[in-house]
Design an enzyme around this catalytic site. Structure first.
Site, PDB file in Angstrom:
ATOM      1  N   LYS A 110      -0.259  18.859 -28.580  1.00 19.95           N
ATOM      2  CA  LYS A 110      -0.594  20.489 -28.717  1.00 19.95           C
ATOM      3  C   LYS A 110      -1.098  20.958 -30.185  1.00 19.95           C
ATOM      4  O   LYS A 110      -0.802  20.299 -31.096  1.00 19.95           O
ATOM      5  CB  LYS A 110       1.061  21.301 -28.348  1.00 19.95           C
ATOM      6  CG  LYS A 110       0.618  22.452 -27.921  1.00 19.95           C
ATOM      7  CD  LYS A 110       0.354  22.415 -26.674  1.00 19.95           C
ATOM      8  CE  LYS A 110       0.504  23.699 -25.595  1.00 19.95           C
ATOM      9  NZ  LYS A 110       0.553  23.187 -24.096  1.00 19.95           N
TER      10      LYS A 110
HETATM   11  N1  GLU Z   1      -2.485  23.888 -22.098  1.00 18.33           N
HETATM   12  C1  GLU Z   1      -2.127  23.403 -20.659  1.00 18.33           C
HETATM   13  C2  GLU Z   1      -0.723  22.804 -20.472  1.00 18.33           C
HETATM   14  O1  GLU Z   1       0.161  23.152 -21.259  1.00 18.33           O
HETATM   15  C3  GLU Z   1      -3.139  22.399 -20.308  1.00 18.33           C
HETATM   16  C4  GLU Z   1      -3.363  21.048 -21.347  1.00 18.33           C
HETATM   17  C5  GLU Z   1      -4.309  20.157 -20.952  1.00 18.33           C
HETATM   18  O2  GLU Z   1      -5.119  20.399 -19.989  1.00 18.33           O
HETATM   19  O3  GLU Z   1      -4.816  19.148 -21.870  1.00 18.33           O
HETATM   20  O4  GLU Z   1      -0.599  21.974 -19.866  1.00 18.33           O
END
Ligand code: GLU
Length: 426
Positions: A110
């Site tokens: 993240k």
């Molecule tokens: N931000 C989204 C999540 O929390 C998508 C993450 C992604 O597609 O890598 O799942």
């Protein structure tokens, strides 16, 4: 344990608690749980940039690679004024579990930059993004770490990430990021994928209970990228969206809100569901956004930020099923109250995995230089979500664990098995 004996957990404490509980249940050997809890890498960067008025400003950003044992680090980038190091670690940990539960060959990551994009111009946001990417670019790459959108970021920001990275390495590299515009190798279906997965999760759980979405009353917190699609797709399957909320407050209609009118009002400049003229406004302001959880309904979908449902919201909840569209929307205290009240929870690490599942399909298309049409992508997202649900549901039934712990155990077990097979370097 009574709820009174539960303290107020931070996002990181809650995420760690859930992983450690899973490790204890699995009786993991040899201190392996410490390897699974600890992020592989935490990158903190200063982001100096030029404001439009010519002055110099500076922000702080993070990128956390939580687990990379099963594949490249994968997860979104969040732009929000409350984002901090601990929250980014917690969210990265959630991504490791999510990719494991969804059975995708990816790790968890993240990123975040602490600022409110609403207070900055498009040009400033582009400069912030480019400087952030240049600070972390040696840790990015299609085989290393692949960012995606999250709260406060969108396909335009992904395009700048792709461009900044590509100019650094000297050739166009679409696979460095997902959630891109279609013109740059983005996948059709990505915008709706998380909401589509949330609705599918609800339908699959209802199916196990001999029910369906038809006629079900749903209340949704958040009408953004996740909540708006969840609302539209659930309504298309016969559900009534009786409540919606966002930072402006909560609206309600027992007969079902007119989503077409709401979308029209947004196109014409409304800034909150409360300004659309649709339904009755039951509460106003950010604090009023949680009034949606107390509405008379069958299903609640928190699709906004973490920790939205605490003790009070959980006590007031009338729904029988909660589907977590957001990451970490229920506090551990709320979880305990859900169990006491017999409310079924489909946890975030499965329920909102439709987004990263579609991201994985975008990567597959980028690696193979392929373009699938939207129906094909949507069908593949649903197939992968269904397979993951059956695996998760069978494990929850067999282990007799509550859904949250069952999901954590399944995720931690999947990661632990991979660690064991790879062995310990050196
Ligand atoms: N931000 C989204 C999540 O929390 C998508 C993450 C992604 O597609 O890598 O799942």
């Amino acid at each position: 344990m009574t709820t009174a004996s539960y303290k107020n957990y931070s996002a990181l404490e809650a995420a760690e608690l859930r992983v450690r509980e899973a490790g204890e249940w699995l009786k993991l050997e040899d201190g392996l749980i410490e390897t699974i809890v600890a992020p592989r890498r935490i990158i903190e960067v200063a982001i100096p940039f030029r404001r439009d008025d010519g002055s110099r400003d500076q922000l702080t950003g993070w990128r956390v690679h939580h687990n990379t044992t099963r594949g490249p680090a994968k997860g979104g980038i969040r732009y929000h004024h409350e984002v901090n190091r601990e929250e980014v670690i917690a969210l990265a940990m959630g991504m490791s579990l999510k990719t494991a539960i969804a059975n995708l060959p990816l790790g968890g990551a993240k990123g975040g930059v602490c600022f409110n994009p609403k207070d900055y111009s498009i040009g400033e946001i582009e400069r912030i993004t480019r400087r952030y990417v240049s600070e972390i670019s040696s840790f990015l790459g299609p085989d290393k770490d692949v960012p995606a959108p999250d709260v406060g970021t969108n396909s335009q920001i992904m395009a700048w990430i792709m461009d900044q990275y590509s100019t650094g390495v000297g050739h166009a590299t679409p696979g460095v990021v997902t959630g891109k515009p279609i013109e740059l190798g983005g996948s059709l279906g990505r915008e709706s994928a998380t909401g589509r997965g949330v609705v599918e999760a609800a339908a699959l759980m209802l199916g196990k209970m001999g029910a369906s979405l038809q006629g079900k009353k749903i209340a949704i917190q958040g009408y953004g990228q996740v909540g708006s699609w969840a609302a539209r797709l659930a309504a298309a399957r016969g559900a009534l969206i009786v409540g919606l909320s966002d930072v402006g407050g909560t609206i309600h209609s027992a007969a079902g809100l007119d989503l077409v009118a709401i979308d029209k009002a947004f196109r014409e400049g409304a800034r909150s569901v409360c300004d659309t003229g649709v339904g009755d406004v039951v509460a106003r302001g950010v604090a009023g956004s949680t009034a949606v959880f107390a509405l008379d309904c069958d299903i609640v979908m928190p699709c906004a930020l973490g920790d939205a449902v605490g003790e009070e919201e959980a006590n007031n909840m009338k729904a029988k099923l909660v589907v977590e569209g957001a990451n970490g929307p229920l506090t551990p205290t709320a979880d305990l109250i859900m169990a006491e009240k017999g409310i079924i929870v489909i946890p975030d690490v499965y329920a909102n995995a439709g987004g990263v599942t579609c991201s994985y399909l975008e990567q597959c298309q980028n690696f193979a230089h392929l373009t699938w049409d939207e129906d094909e992508v949507n069908a593949r997202v649903i197939d992968l979500m269904r397979a993951a649900f059956e695996r998760f549901y069978a494990f929850a039934q067999e282990s007799k664990l509550p859904n949250r712990l069952a999901a954590s155990v399944l995720g931690v077990k999947t990661i632990a098995d991979a660690h064991r097979m790879r062995g310990l370097h050196p």
